[in-house]
Design a protein around this motif. Structure first.
Motif, PDB file in Angstrom:
ATOM      1  N   ARG A  43       0.850  -1.193   0.000  1.00  0.00           N
ATOM      2  CA  ARG A  43       0.000   0.000   0.000  1.00  0.00           C
ATOM      3  C   ARG A  43       0.883   1.240   0.000  1.00  0.00           C
ATOM      4  O   ARG A  43       1.382   1.663   1.047  1.00  0.00           O
ATOM      5  CB  ARG A  43      -0.908  -0.017   1.231  1.00  0.00           C
ATOM      6  CG  ARG A  43      -2.059  -1.019   1.176  1.00  0.00           C
ATOM      7  CD  ARG A  43      -3.269  -0.459   0.429  1.00  0.00           C
ATOM      8  NE  ARG A  43      -3.703   0.783   0.996  1.00  0.00           N
ATOM      9  CZ  ARG A  43      -4.550   0.886   2.034  1.00  0.00           C
ATOM     10  NH1 ARG A  43      -5.048  -0.205   2.600  1.00  0.00           N
ATOM     11  NH2 ARG A  43      -4.913   2.069   2.491  1.00  0.00           N
ATOM     12  N   ASP A  45       0.073   4.237  -0.292  1.00  0.00           N
ATOM     13  CA  ASP A  45      -0.558   5.372   0.382  1.00  0.00           C
ATOM     14  C   ASP A  45      -0.393   5.305   1.894  1.00  0.00           C
ATOM     15  O   ASP A  45      -0.821   6.227   2.601  1.00  0.00           O
ATOM     16  CB  ASP A  45      -2.052   5.437   0.032  1.00  0.00           C
ATOM     17  CG  ASP A  45      -2.787   4.165   0.433  1.00  0.00           C
ATOM     18  OD1 ASP A  45      -2.247   3.058   0.201  1.00  0.00           O
ATOM     19  OD2 ASP A  45      -3.910   4.269   0.977  1.00  0.00           O
ATOM     20  N   VAL A  46       0.221   4.261   2.410  1.00  0.00           N
ATOM     21  CA  VAL A  46       0.418   4.094   3.856  1.00  0.00           C
ATOM     22  C   VAL A  46       1.892   4.305   4.172  1.00  0.00           C
ATOM     23  O   VAL A  46       2.754   3.604   3.635  1.00  0.00           O
ATOM     24  CB  VAL A  46      -0.027   2.691   4.323  1.00  0.00           C
ATOM     25  CG1 VAL A  46       0.311   2.480   5.798  1.00  0.00           C
ATOM     26  CG2 VAL A  46      -1.518   2.504   4.066  1.00  0.00           C
ATOM     27  N   ASP A  48       2.872   5.381   7.705  1.00  0.00           N
ATOM     28  CA  ASP A  48       3.096   5.443   9.151  1.00  0.00           C
ATOM     29  C   ASP A  48       3.240   4.070   9.807  1.00  0.00           C
ATOM     30  O   ASP A  48       3.377   3.973  11.027  1.00  0.00           O
ATOM     31  CB  ASP A  48       1.963   6.216   9.825  1.00  0.00           C
ATOM     32  CG  ASP A  48       0.604   5.567   9.612  1.00  0.00           C
ATOM     33  OD1 ASP A  48       0.478   4.758   8.671  1.00  0.00           O
ATOM     34  OD2 ASP A  48      -0.318   5.863  10.403  1.00  0.00           O
ATOM     35  N   ARG A  49       3.206   2.990   9.025  1.00  0.00           N
ATOM     36  CA  ARG A  49       3.334   1.623   9.561  1.00  0.00           C
ATOM     37  C   ARG A  49       3.702   0.684   8.423  1.00  0.00           C
ATOM     38  O   ARG A  49       3.850   1.129   7.283  1.00  0.00           O
ATOM     39  CB  ARG A  49       2.032   1.194  10.238  1.00  0.00           C
ATOM     40  CG  ARG A  49       0.805   1.405   9.369  1.00  0.00           C
ATOM     41  CD  ARG A  49      -0.483   1.415  10.173  1.00  0.00           C
ATOM     42  NE  ARG A  49      -1.515   2.110   9.439  1.00  0.00           N
ATOM     43  CZ  ARG A  49      -2.764   1.684   9.329  1.00  0.00           C
ATOM     44  NH1 ARG A  49      -3.124   0.557   9.922  1.00  0.00           N
ATOM     45  NH2 ARG A  49      -3.645   2.376   8.666  1.00  0.00           N
ATOM     46  N   ASN A  51       3.563  -1.308   5.415  1.00  0.00           N
ATOM     47  CA  ASN A  51       2.584  -1.239   4.317  1.00  0.00           C
ATOM     48  C   ASN A  51       2.640  -2.455   3.398  1.00  0.00           C
ATOM     49  O   ASN A  51       1.983  -2.491   2.373  1.00  0.00           O
ATOM     50  CB  ASN A  51       2.774   0.035   3.498  1.00  0.00           C
ATOM     51  CG  ASN A  51       4.118   0.086   2.770  1.00  0.00           C
ATOM     52  OD1 ASN A  51       4.984  -0.758   2.967  1.00  0.00           O
ATOM     53  ND2 ASN A  51       4.286   1.102   1.935  1.00  0.00           N
ATOM     54  N   VAL A  75      -3.055  -3.040   8.093  1.00  0.00           N
ATOM     55  CA  VAL A  75      -3.115  -2.560   6.702  1.00  0.00           C
ATOM     56  C   VAL A  75      -3.753  -3.658   5.862  1.00  0.00           C
ATOM     57  O   VAL A  75      -3.333  -4.813   5.914  1.00  0.00           O
ATOM     58  CB  VAL A  75      -1.719  -2.217   6.174  1.00  0.00           C
ATOM     59  CG1 VAL A  75      -1.771  -1.839   4.697  1.00  0.00           C
ATOM     60  CG2 VAL A  75      -1.125  -1.078   6.988  1.00  0.00           C
ATOM     61  N   PRO A 102      -7.129   1.242  -0.800  1.00  0.00           N
ATOM     62  CA  PRO A 102      -7.445   0.056   0.005  1.00  0.00           C
ATOM     63  C   PRO A 102      -8.021  -1.118  -0.770  1.00  0.00           C
ATOM     64  O   PRO A 102      -8.151  -2.210  -0.218  1.00  0.00           O
ATOM     65  CB  PRO A 102      -8.484   0.587   0.996  1.00  0.00           C
ATOM     66  CG  PRO A 102      -9.202   1.659   0.224  1.00  0.00           C
ATOM     67  CD  PRO A 102      -8.154   2.307  -0.633  1.00  0.00           C
TER      68      PRO A 102
END
Length: 296
Positions: A43, A45-46, A48-49, A51, A75, A102
């Motif tokens: 992902r 677009d992610v 902060d963790r 992905n 996620v 998503p």
């Protein structure tokens, strides 16, 4: 003959579209990956963790109207089954699937657009034997009148049966020896389907926001509403077989065995996958390189 060696895509396969449930527009890049890495969704677009969401039986976290995978950081990636079917049946074992949303785009509701995109990107052979999961003993899951099973067979076979009260569907069954050519000719163009009376309820649940007659066969009572009609008289059961192929590939390997589904859906398909993973005595990993060596 099935592929002897593993393959990845030769070049990035790029496409975009809306998700059938979220309605979100998502861009996707299927990129080459190293041997034995399998299929990994990322992902983009992610930030902060973690992905990365590797495909595995345990990664499947939801099966309502589609297959959703997730990682330990929460996620998720939704509606992966149509791409997964296209990947395994076109011989792609290893790939990184980057997407900025998503949910995988639904495209036209079938696997055909994904096949065409993968064909344009090309396929590259890798210097590692393709590993197959060979079924040695029958594994079956049952839920009332629903059933899904994997049985020993010399090659990959898919059989499916559905029953609906709607006169547009009724009772349909398909039973196919399944390889790349058969998938392309018999299943790949068969679209997902749904009933008009269910759409309002689904949208109230936050689902089907991107659904339309451009990406699904819509049924109202005993009528198919799509102006172009069906692509095949039994398109409904053939799409169920397509879904099952994508759901089974979360095992991470192509199959040598016979799948039988009766009234099954994503939930029961994943229950079967988990049952197989829990029964290492019921299968073995096999390579055709070994078979060729033993034949010499």
């Amino acid at each position: 003959m099935p592929p002897v060696f593993q393959h990845t895509v030769k070049a990035p396969a790029l496409f975009a579209g809306v998700g059938v449930h979220t309605g979100a527009y998502t861009r996707v890049a299927v990129r080459p990956s190293a041997p034995d890495t399998g299929i990994v969704f990322v992902r983009t677009d992610v930030a902060d963790r973690d992905n990365r969401v590797p495909v595995s039986p345990e990664a499947v976290c939801k099966t309502q109207l589609g297959t959703v995978i997730g990682n330990a950081d929460g996620v998720t990636v939704s509606t992966i089954e149509h791409l997964m079917a296209a990947l395994v049946m076109s011989g792609i074992d290893n790939a990184v699937v980057e997407l900025d949303g998503p949910e995988m785009p639904i495209m036209d509701g079938s696997s055909l657009p994904f096949l065409r995109i993968l064909d344009r990107a090309g396929r590259r052979e890798q210097q590692a034997p393709r590993r197959y999961l060979e079924i040695l003993e029958t594994v079956e899951v049952v839920d009332g009148d629903k059933r899904a099973a994997l049985k020993p067979a010399d090659s990959f076979e898919v059989a499916f049966e559905i029953r609906f009260d709607s006169a547009a569907i009724g009772v349909q069954a398909v039973d196919l020896a399944m390889d790349e050519r058969a998938f392309r000719e018999e299943l790949a163009d068969c679209r997902t389907f749904g009933f008009l009376h269910e759409v309002e309820a689904l949208r109230a649940m936050g689902l089907a926001r991107g659904g339309s007659m451009e990406n699904a066969v819509v049924i109202d009572g005993g009528r198919v509403l799509n102006p172009e009609g069906l692509r095949r008289p039994d398109e409904f059961v053939r799409h169920k077989a397509l879904d099952a192929i994508g759901d089974l590939f979360v095992l991470g390997l192509p199959l040598l065995g016979r799948f039988e589904g009766v009234l099954a859906g994503h939930g029961l398909n994943n229950a079967l996958v988990r049952a197989v993973a829990a029964r290492p005595d019921a299968w073995r990993i096999r390579t055709l390189v070994q078979d060729l060596a033993e034949a010499v």
